[in-house]
Every structure is written in C-alpha cells, then in structure tokens.
Design a protein around this motif. Structure first.
Motif, PDB file in Angstrom:
ATOM      1  N   LEU A 134       0.830  -1.205   0.000  1.00  0.00           N
ATOM      2  CA  LEU A 134       0.000   0.000   0.000  1.00  0.00           C
ATOM      3  C   LEU A 134       0.863   1.252   0.000  1.00  0.00           C
ATOM      4  N   PRO A 135       0.572   2.213  -0.880  1.00  0.00           N
ATOM      5  CA  PRO A 135       1.384   3.433  -0.970  1.00  0.00           C
ATOM      6  C   PRO A 135       1.486   4.194   0.338  1.00  0.00           C
ATOM      7  N   HIS A 136       0.411   4.247   1.119  1.00  0.00           N
ATOM      8  CA  HIS A 136       0.428   4.995   2.374  1.00  0.00           C
ATOM      9  C   HIS A 136       0.372   4.081   3.599  1.00  0.00           C
ATOM     10  N   ALA A 202      -3.593   1.859 -12.750  1.00  0.00           N
ATOM     11  CA  ALA A 202      -3.058   1.766 -14.108  1.00  0.00           C
ATOM     12  C   ALA A 202      -2.532   0.352 -14.369  1.00  0.00           C
ATOM     13  N   CYS A 203      -3.438  -0.642 -14.248  1.00  0.00           N
ATOM     14  CA  CYS A 203      -3.084  -2.042 -14.515  1.00  0.00           C
ATOM     15  C   CYS A 203      -1.912  -2.483 -13.642  1.00  0.00           C
ATOM     16  N   SER A 204      -2.064  -2.317 -12.336  1.00  0.00           N
ATOM     17  CA  SER A 204      -0.974  -2.556 -11.395  1.00  0.00           C
ATOM     18  C   SER A 204      -1.020  -3.963 -10.817  1.00  0.00           C
ATOM     19  N   GLU A 205       0.081  -4.675 -10.939  1.00  0.00           N
ATOM     20  CA  GLU A 205       0.191  -5.993 -10.324  1.00  0.00           C
ATOM     21  C   GLU A 205       0.257  -5.898  -8.800  1.00  0.00           C
ATOM     22  N   MET A 206       0.780  -4.798  -8.279  1.00  0.00           N
ATOM     23  CA  MET A 206       0.794  -4.621  -6.828  1.00  0.00           C
ATOM     24  C   MET A 206      -0.627  -4.469  -6.288  1.00  0.00           C
ATOM     25  N   TYR A 235     -17.206 -14.572  -8.900  1.00  0.00           N
ATOM     26  CA  TYR A 235     -17.107 -13.246  -8.313  1.00  0.00           C
ATOM     27  C   TYR A 235     -17.114 -12.189  -9.426  1.00  0.00           C
ATOM     28  N   GLY A 236     -17.215 -10.931  -9.009  1.00  0.00           N
ATOM     29  CA  GLY A 236     -17.211  -9.829  -9.963  1.00  0.00           C
ATOM     30  C   GLY A 236     -16.316  -8.706  -9.498  1.00  0.00           C
ATOM     31  N   VAL A 237     -16.037  -7.785 -10.405  1.00  0.00           N
ATOM     32  CA  VAL A 237     -15.216  -6.619 -10.092  1.00  0.00           C
ATOM     33  C   VAL A 237     -15.727  -5.461 -10.923  1.00  0.00           C
ATOM     34  N   MET A 238     -15.745  -4.270 -10.333  1.00  0.00           N
ATOM     35  CA  MET A 238     -16.259  -3.106 -11.048  1.00  0.00           C
ATOM     36  C   MET A 238     -15.518  -1.846 -10.641  1.00  0.00           C
ATOM     37  N   GLY A 239     -15.655  -0.817 -11.471  1.00  0.00           N
ATOM     38  CA  GLY A 239     -15.067   0.475 -11.164  1.00  0.00           C
ATOM     39  C   GLY A 239     -15.422   1.461 -12.260  1.00  0.00           C
ATOM     40  N   ALA A 240     -15.091   2.723 -12.018  1.00  0.00           N
ATOM     41  CA  ALA A 240     -15.385   3.805 -12.959  1.00  0.00           C
ATOM     42  C   ALA A 240     -14.101   4.546 -13.306  1.00  0.00           C
ATOM     43  N   SER A 241     -13.987   4.978 -14.559  1.00  0.00           N
ATOM     44  CA  SER A 241     -12.847   5.740 -15.041  1.00  0.00           C
ATOM     45  C   SER A 241     -11.577   4.892 -14.890  1.00  0.00           C
ATOM     46  N   MET A 242     -10.581   5.340 -14.128  1.00  0.00           N
ATOM     47  CA  MET A 242      -9.406   4.511 -13.897  1.00  0.00           C
ATOM     48  C   MET A 242      -9.791   3.221 -13.171  1.00  0.00           C
ATOM     49  N   GLY A 243     -10.791   3.298 -12.308  1.00  0.00           N
ATOM     50  CA  GLY A 243     -11.284   2.086 -11.650  1.00  0.00           C
ATOM     51  C   GLY A 243     -11.909   1.116 -12.631  1.00  0.00           C
ATOM     52  N   GLY A 244     -12.531   1.639 -13.700  1.00  0.00           N
ATOM     53  CA  GLY A 244     -13.061   0.767 -14.738  1.00  0.00           C
ATOM     54  C   GLY A 244     -11.963   0.057 -15.495  1.00  0.00           C
ATOM     55  N   LEU A 245     -10.871   0.776 -15.762  1.00  0.00           N
ATOM     56  CA  LEU A 245      -9.698   0.152 -16.373  1.00  0.00           C
ATOM     57  C   LEU A 245      -9.165  -0.956 -15.472  1.00  0.00           C
ATOM     58  N   MET A 246      -9.040  -0.670 -14.168  1.00  0.00           N
ATOM     59  CA  MET A 246      -8.509  -1.660 -13.248  1.00  0.00           C
ATOM     60  C   MET A 246      -9.448  -2.852 -13.109  1.00  0.00           C
ATOM     61  N   ALA A 247     -10.747  -2.616 -13.235  1.00  0.00           N
ATOM     62  CA  ALA A 247     -11.701  -3.721 -13.174  1.00  0.00           C
ATOM     63  C   ALA A 247     -11.486  -4.674 -14.350  1.00  0.00           C
ATOM     64  N   LEU A 248     -11.334  -4.123 -15.557  1.00  0.00           N
ATOM     65  CA  LEU A 248     -11.110  -4.970 -16.722  1.00  0.00           C
ATOM     66  C   LEU A 248      -9.780  -5.717 -16.595  1.00  0.00           C
ATOM     67  N   TYR A 249      -8.746  -5.028 -16.139  1.00  0.00           N
ATOM     68  CA  TYR A 249      -7.447  -5.681 -15.969  1.00  0.00           C
ATOM     69  C   TYR A 249      -7.541  -6.817 -14.949  1.00  0.00           C
ATOM     70  N   THR A 250      -8.278  -6.584 -13.867  1.00  0.00           N
ATOM     71  CA  THR A 250      -8.444  -7.615 -12.838  1.00  0.00           C
ATOM     72  C   THR A 250      -9.100  -8.856 -13.424  1.00  0.00           C
ATOM     73  N   GLY A 251     -10.165  -8.653 -14.207  1.00  0.00           N
ATOM     74  CA  GLY A 251     -10.843  -9.786 -14.806  1.00  0.00           C
ATOM     75  C   GLY A 251      -9.971 -10.536 -15.794  1.00  0.00           C
ATOM     76  N   LEU A 252      -9.203  -9.815 -16.597  1.00  0.00           N
ATOM     77  CA  LEU A 252      -8.324 -10.463 -17.575  1.00  0.00           C
ATOM     78  C   LEU A 252      -7.195 -11.239 -16.908  1.00  0.00           C
ATOM     79  N   ARG A 253      -6.697 -10.732 -15.787  1.00  0.00           N
ATOM     80  CA  ARG A 253      -5.573 -11.389 -15.104  1.00  0.00           C
ATOM     81  C   ARG A 253      -6.024 -12.503 -14.172  1.00  0.00           C
TER      82      ARG A 253
END
Length: 359
Positions: A134-136, A202-206, A235-253
């Motif tokens: 986690l960054p913080h 941004a499609c982060s493996e971390m 299960y499912g995953v969702m998000g909007a804007s950058m979160g939408g990008l991360m949702a698609l990346y999560t499903g693909l990975r």
C-alpha cells in the motif's frame, strides 16, 4: 427574446431555463464568464462564450437530448464559478462543486425511489495495513453483507467509498436483490490511494497482490461468500474511469475468480496512449469472463472513442459483452443512475446458468 421576461422566469424557475430540447444558460452581471461542462469536455482553454442580450443579461442557448443529465460550471480563466441562479449543486470529487440539471425526460434512477429506507443488510468498515503493498501503508475497505442466509458471490468495487457514498451502490444492490432482479451479492468496497490513485489503477500488479493477499482473506472472514473453488469465475469486479480500467485488468488477469467485469467510463486510453488491456485482449485467447461496459455520450471524447474501440475488440474476440452509451457525462450521478442495467446483465437471475457455460 425579451430580457425582462427572461430574468423574471429565471428568478422563478432557476437556471438554466429548459423548454423541450432547448437549454438557456443565463448570467446576470456587468461581465460574463465562460461556460464549461459535460458538453465541451470541461475544456477550460475553450469555454463556451455567453452572448449579451441586454445590459447585465448574458445568455447561451444550446440543444440537448430530452433524456440527458448534465453538469456544468462557469469559468473566468482563473477559477470555476457556481451558477448563482441554480441551487442544484453536486460535489465533483476533485475539490469543486458543479451545477447540474435533468432534461425533461430524464430522472434519477427510479430504484432509489423504491428503496428509501435504511439498509437491511450491514455495512462495516475495516482498515488494512501493509507498508509494501500500500502506498500509504493503510487502506479502508467497506464490506456489505446482504440480508440473506445463503452464501453469495463477492463483487470487488474499486473507488469503493465513492461508490458507497456518492453512487449509493449498496442501496441499489439491495433494492435489486429485494425485487428479485439480481441474485444476492456481497460487496468489498476498496477505497483508493488518494493522490496515488492513477498509478494504483493503471493495470498494477501490486494492486492485484493487495487484492489477493489482503482484501479477499478479510472478505472471506467477515462475509458469507461462495467458495470460488466450487464456483470458478463467480465473483465480480467493477469500477469507474481509472477504476473501470482496473476492473477490466483484474478480470483479464484473474478470470478464475472474477468472471464478471463491470466498467463505467473505463479509462482505456490515458493521455493518448492505449492501455495494455487492448494488447491482452488482442493477443490472447478469450478469457471466461462476461463484461458490461458503459460510457456517457457526454463523457470525455477520448474515453468515448476508447470504449467504442474496446467494445468492438471484445465482440470481435467473442466475449459476451453488454455495451451502453448513456446520455450523461463523467460523474457519479450518471454512474449511479445506470448501475441497474450493468448489474442485471452480469448478476441477473436469468444469467446464473449462462455463467456456467462461458468459453
């Protein structure tokens, strides 16, 4: 156009004045600022100019679809100004308030009118700590347990606090469950990293490591969930804007876990560069996931084009995908109002058997 009559009408009805598809923005003062909003990509360098109708009275006439929801602000080339003639204001999430209006045929999602009471399920807040992932070092996660006794699929929600508070996601989910429109879902609403959000999503493996190593174990501890071994991809995953990008990346990975992906205004192109998700879809065999993609017709132009290209690519590769362009922009009110069709496509009762037969 009679300026005195116009001023009288705006003091009675508020701004903007709306007649069918015609919208009249009005500014009273010696000088008028420019106008920015969903309709011009919020372009502060090129605001729409107001025209002087009479001394101290400035107007701008535009035409919009009768089912549109739009947000806007005034801009004096130094700062944003709220419309003093429009009391309807909404926080935009980045330090400002926007004015908004619904066109005559538009309305907030009717599901909220149905479900005005408190939640029957429970929402609990939890804090996860990890100085590596986690960054913080710390992160809030909100868990929603629906009011049912049977084990449920889990829906991971990026930007979870915003979806919970501004998107009313738990209320909408519960209403759809009570109405029998979707099967019961539990939620893990993951708050973002603040200033580190763009990097985190941004499609982060971390971020995926944080999800697998910390969020999922906590969710299993506190929620009554389906066993992903017995229900692969349930299960499912969702998000909007950058979160939408991360949702698609999560499903693909991780399709073996997250077989249902819901992206609203997915940021598949960032600063003119396509995300790696295009290559993951283009170069690999189709993954066993279903997708609901949405983007506003008044969203940022580059996101509209990127979502159209993404939908075309997914269809070409044979993915089951629902695609919707709704008459609104890039904001949580729009995302809230169009949650229902995406959730019903992915988790509707009639889709339970379909999910067992994905490619």
């Amino acid at each position: 156009m009679n300026s005195d009559l116009l001023v009288e009408k705006v003091h009675l009805a508020g701004a903007p004045l709306i007649e069918g598809e015609l919208v009249i923005f009005i500014w009273l003062g010696k000088h008028a600022p420019g106008l920015i909003g969903d309709f011009n990509d919020w372009d502060e360098a090129h605001p729409l100019a107001m025209q002087q109708l009479a001394p101290g009275v400035w107007i701008r006439q535009e035409h919009y679809p009768q089912d549109a929801y739009l947000e806007y602000s005034y801009w004096d080339f130094e700062r944003r100004l709220v419309d003093p003639l429009n009391p309807r204001r909404v926080y935009n999430g980045v330090g400002n308030y926007n004015n908004y209006f619904y066109m005559p045929a538009a309305q907030p999602t009717p599901i909220l009118r149905f479900y005005r009471g408190g939640l029957r399920g429970t929402v609990t807040r939890h804090t996860l700590a990890n100085n590596i992932l986690l960054p913080h070092g710390r992160r809030s996660v909100y868990l929603y347990q629906p009011p049912v006794s049977e084990p449920c699929p889990l829906l991971i929600v990026w930007d979870g606090r915003d979806y919970l508070q501004r998107g009313k996601l738990a209320h909408i989910i519960e209403a759809l469950i009570v109405l029998g429109r979707i099967r019961p879902l539990a939620l893990a609403l993951v708050h973002n990293a603040g200033r580190g959000r763009m990097t985190e999503y941004a499609c982060s493996e971390m971020t995926l490591a944080f999800l697998v190593e910390m969020v999922l174990p906590m969710a299993r501890q506190h929620l009554n969930l389906l066993d992903p071994v017995d229900s692969p991809g349930g299960y499912g995953v969702m998000g909007a804007s950058m979160g939408g990008l991360m949702a698609l990346y999560t499903g693909l990975r991780m399709p073996q876990l997250f077989g249902n992906v819901f992206s609203q205004s997915g940021a598949f192109n960032i600063f003119g560069r396509d995300s790696v998700v295009f290559d993951l879809i283009r170069q690999a065999e189709p993954q066993p996931i279903r997708l609901a993609l949405q983007v506003g017709r008044f969203d940022f132009r580059r996101l509209i084009l990127a979502n159209q290209r993404m939908q075309a690519l997914l269809a070409e590769k044979g993915y089951p995908v629902s695609y919707l362009e709704y008459p609104a922009g890039h904001n949580y009110t729009a995302w809230r109002d169009y949650l229902q069709p995406g959730l019903e496509f992915l988790f509707g009762r009639e889709n339970e058997k379909e999910n067992e037969n994905l490619p």
